[in-house]
Scaffold this motif. Structure first.
Motif, mmCIF file in Angstrom:
data_model
loop_
_atom_site.group_PDB
_atom_site.id
_atom_site.type_symbol
_atom_site.label_atom_id
_atom_site.label_comp_id
_atom_site.label_asym_id
_atom_site.label_seq_id
_atom_site.Cartn_x
_atom_site.Cartn_y
_atom_site.Cartn_z
ATOM 1 N N ALA A 180 13.988 78.703 67.807
ATOM 2 C CA ALA A 180 14.039 78.074 66.484
ATOM 3 C C ALA A 180 13.915 79.118 65.378
ATOM 4 O O ALA A 180 14.638 79.075 64.373
ATOM 5 C CB ALA A 180 12.941 77.025 66.357
ATOM 6 N N ASP A 181 13.009 80.079 65.576
ATOM 7 C CA ASP A 181 12.843 81.149 64.582
ATOM 8 C C ASP A 181 14.102 81.995 64.459
ATOM 9 O O ASP A 181 14.503 82.384 63.349
ATOM 10 C CB ASP A 181 11.651 82.032 64.956
ATOM 11 C CG ASP A 181 10.312 81.322 64.779
ATOM 12 O OD1 ASP A 181 10.273 80.298 64.078
ATOM 13 O OD2 ASP A 181 9.321 81.793 65.369
ATOM 14 N N ARG A 198 16.643 80.119 62.381
ATOM 15 C CA ARG A 198 16.321 80.114 60.943
ATOM 16 C C ARG A 198 16.582 81.469 60.296
ATOM 17 O O ARG A 198 16.969 81.552 59.130
ATOM 18 C CB ARG A 198 14.860 79.714 60.747
ATOM 19 C CG ARG A 198 14.530 78.291 61.144
ATOM 20 C CD ARG A 198 13.123 77.900 60.744
ATOM 21 N NE ARG A 198 12.749 76.613 61.320
ATOM 22 C CZ ARG A 198 11.997 76.478 62.401
ATOM 23 N NH1 ARG A 198 11.508 77.552 63.020
ATOM 24 N NH2 ARG A 198 11.718 75.273 62.867
ATOM 25 N N SER A 199 16.369 82.541 61.061
ATOM 26 C CA SER A 199 16.517 83.890 60.501
ATOM 27 C C SER A 199 17.942 84.422 60.606
ATOM 28 O O SER A 199 18.272 85.435 59.988
ATOM 29 C CB SER A 199 15.572 84.856 61.211
ATOM 30 O OG SER A 199 15.963 85.035 62.567
ATOM 31 N N ARG A 211 19.169 69.705 63.053
ATOM 32 C CA ARG A 211 18.676 69.459 61.694
ATOM 33 C C ARG A 211 17.180 69.138 61.708
ATOM 34 O O ARG A 211 16.416 69.642 60.874
ATOM 35 C CB ARG A 211 19.471 68.314 61.069
ATOM 36 C CG ARG A 211 18.925 67.821 59.739
ATOM 37 C CD ARG A 211 18.919 68.907 58.691
ATOM 38 N NE ARG A 211 20.258 69.227 58.236
ATOM 39 C CZ ARG A 211 20.554 70.257 57.453
ATOM 40 N NH1 ARG A 211 19.606 71.089 57.073
ATOM 41 N NH2 ARG A 211 21.796 70.492 57.074
ATOM 42 N N VAL A 236 15.247 72.595 63.126
ATOM 43 C CA VAL A 236 15.478 73.891 62.487
ATOM 44 C C VAL A 236 15.648 73.738 60.979
ATOM 45 O O VAL A 236 15.211 74.591 60.202
ATOM 46 C CB VAL A 236 16.712 74.598 63.097
ATOM 47 C CG1 VAL A 236 16.985 75.919 62.392
ATOM 48 C CG2 VAL A 236 16.498 74.815 64.589
ATOM 49 N N GLY A 237 16.282 72.675 60.546
ATOM 50 C CA GLY A 237 16.545 72.505 59.121
ATOM 51 C C GLY A 237 17.772 73.281 58.691
ATOM 52 O O GLY A 237 18.803 73.272 59.367
ATOM 53 N N GLU A 238 17.680 73.977 57.580
ATOM 54 C CA GLU A 238 18.811 74.748 57.061
ATOM 55 C C GLU A 238 19.087 75.975 57.932
ATOM 56 O O GLU A 238 18.162 76.637 58.406
ATOM 57 C CB GLU A 238 18.522 75.206 55.633
ATOM 58 C CG GLU A 238 18.349 74.085 54.624
ATOM 59 C CD GLU A 238 19.657 73.408 54.291
ATOM 60 O OE1 GLU A 238 20.730 74.028 54.525
ATOM 61 O OE2 GLU A 238 19.624 72.274 53.795
ATOM 62 N N LEU A 239 20.371 76.260 58.099
ATOM 63 C CA LEU A 239 20.786 77.483 58.766
ATOM 64 C C LEU A 239 21.250 78.485 57.717
ATOM 65 O O LEU A 239 21.751 78.095 56.659
ATOM 66 C CB LEU A 239 21.930 77.199 59.743
ATOM 67 C CG LEU A 239 21.601 76.332 60.955
ATOM 68 C CD1 LEU A 239 22.878 75.988 61.714
ATOM 69 C CD2 LEU A 239 20.602 77.020 61.871
ATOM 70 N N PRO A 240 21.098 79.778 57.988
ATOM 71 C CA PRO A 240 21.586 80.781 57.028
ATOM 72 C C PRO A 240 23.094 80.644 56.801
ATOM 73 O O PRO A 240 23.836 80.206 57.688
ATOM 74 C CB PRO A 240 21.259 82.112 57.721
ATOM 75 C CG PRO A 240 20.177 81.793 58.690
ATOM 76 C CD PRO A 240 20.443 80.394 59.157
ATOM 77 N N THR A 276 25.435 82.140 59.376
ATOM 78 C CA THR A 276 25.577 81.562 60.708
ATOM 79 C C THR A 276 26.891 80.791 60.804
ATOM 80 O O THR A 276 27.206 79.958 59.947
ATOM 81 C CB THR A 276 24.404 80.615 61.014
ATOM 82 O OG1 THR A 276 23.187 81.359 61.007
ATOM 83 C CG2 THR A 276 24.575 79.958 62.378
#
Length: 256
Positions: free
Chosen positions: A178-179, A182-183, A201, A204-208, A211
């Motif tokens: 997950a980290d 996100r990064s 979603r 993780v929520g928002e992806l960079p 990505t």
């Protein structure tokens, strides 16, 4: 092919099992680092007795036709050692499911032309068929799948039974995965279904922006866009094999 777009990229493979391992091998052969981390899995349906009765009836030869709309359904049949008799003809939603059926040792009678979808499959299958001359059919699906196939069969007068073969459940990603999502350390994500998108979603929520979100087909892209994802590539033929091949053929500017 080493040297394609996927070389050196770190790719999230959101399902495990035989499917995940096959996708991992394909990605590795193209120089990618495949991270197999399932976001969804299969659990027994709420009514296991009904499932078992349907599986037993299928094995006994009750059905002239079996309709399968996902590789996960095939995994359930194999897991429960269901034998599909040679008298039962099998219709599938697309090439990926047809491949899973073939891997299980059964023959596919019907695969629709064009887009792989339940609606396309059953519309093409029904065309020109006489319900009175066609035996009873069994439709196997998950709890989340819409009743597109069975509804169409019933409307047109075909004899049909429906079995909820499994439930689709979310699986929590390891914290490190997950980290990395996100990064942006994991820089490519394979989206294979609405359920995968929902879990991604939620967890993780928002992806960079860097990505690359790659979708298995137009329907999944629409679902992903509604969830707020920016899809960078959509497979043209609703197939994981095609999606990976198309990604590897991209040039870097297309993912920017």
């Amino acid at each position: 092919m080493i040297g394609g777009y996927l070389t050196g990229r770190r790719v999230l493979v959101p399902r495990s099992g035989a499917w995940g391992e096959r996708v991992r091998a394909d990605l590795r052969s193209r120089g990618a680092d495949a991270v197999v981390a399932p976001l969804i899995g299969s659990a027994p349906p709420r009514d296991t007795a009904a499932r078992d009765r349907a599986f037993a009836a299928l094995s006994s030869g009750r059905y002239e036709w079996l309709f399968v709309t996902s590789a996960a359904t095939v995994e359930q049949l194999r897991q429960h050692r269901v034998e599909v008799p040679p008298t039962t003809r099998i219709g599938v939603v697309g090439r990926a499911t047809a491949r899973a059926i073939a891997d299980a040792g059964w023959e596919v009678e019907f695969v629709p032309a064009g887009t792989a979808s339940a609606a396309t499959m059953i519309t093409q299958w029904c065309a020109g068929r006489d319900p009175a001359a066609t035996g009873r059919a069994l439709v196997l699906r998950s709890d989340l799948a819409q009743a597109v196939v069975s509804d169409e069969l019933e409307v047109r007068g075909f004899a049909v039974d429906v079995c909820i073969a499994y439930r689709t459940v979310g699986i929590d990603l390891p914290d490190g995965v997950a980290d990395d999502l996100r990064s942006g350390v994991i820089d490519t994500v394979l989206l294979t279904s609405l359920s995968v998108g929902r879990e991604l979603r939620r967890q993780v929520g928002e992806l960079p922006e860097s990505t690359l979100v790659a979708s298995i087909g137009p329907g999944t892209t629409r679902d992903a866009s509604a969830l707020g994802f920016r899809v960078g590539h959509t497979a043209r033929t609703q197939s994981i094999d095609a999606l990976i091949a198309e990604l590897d053929a991209l040039v870097p500017q297309e993912s920017a």
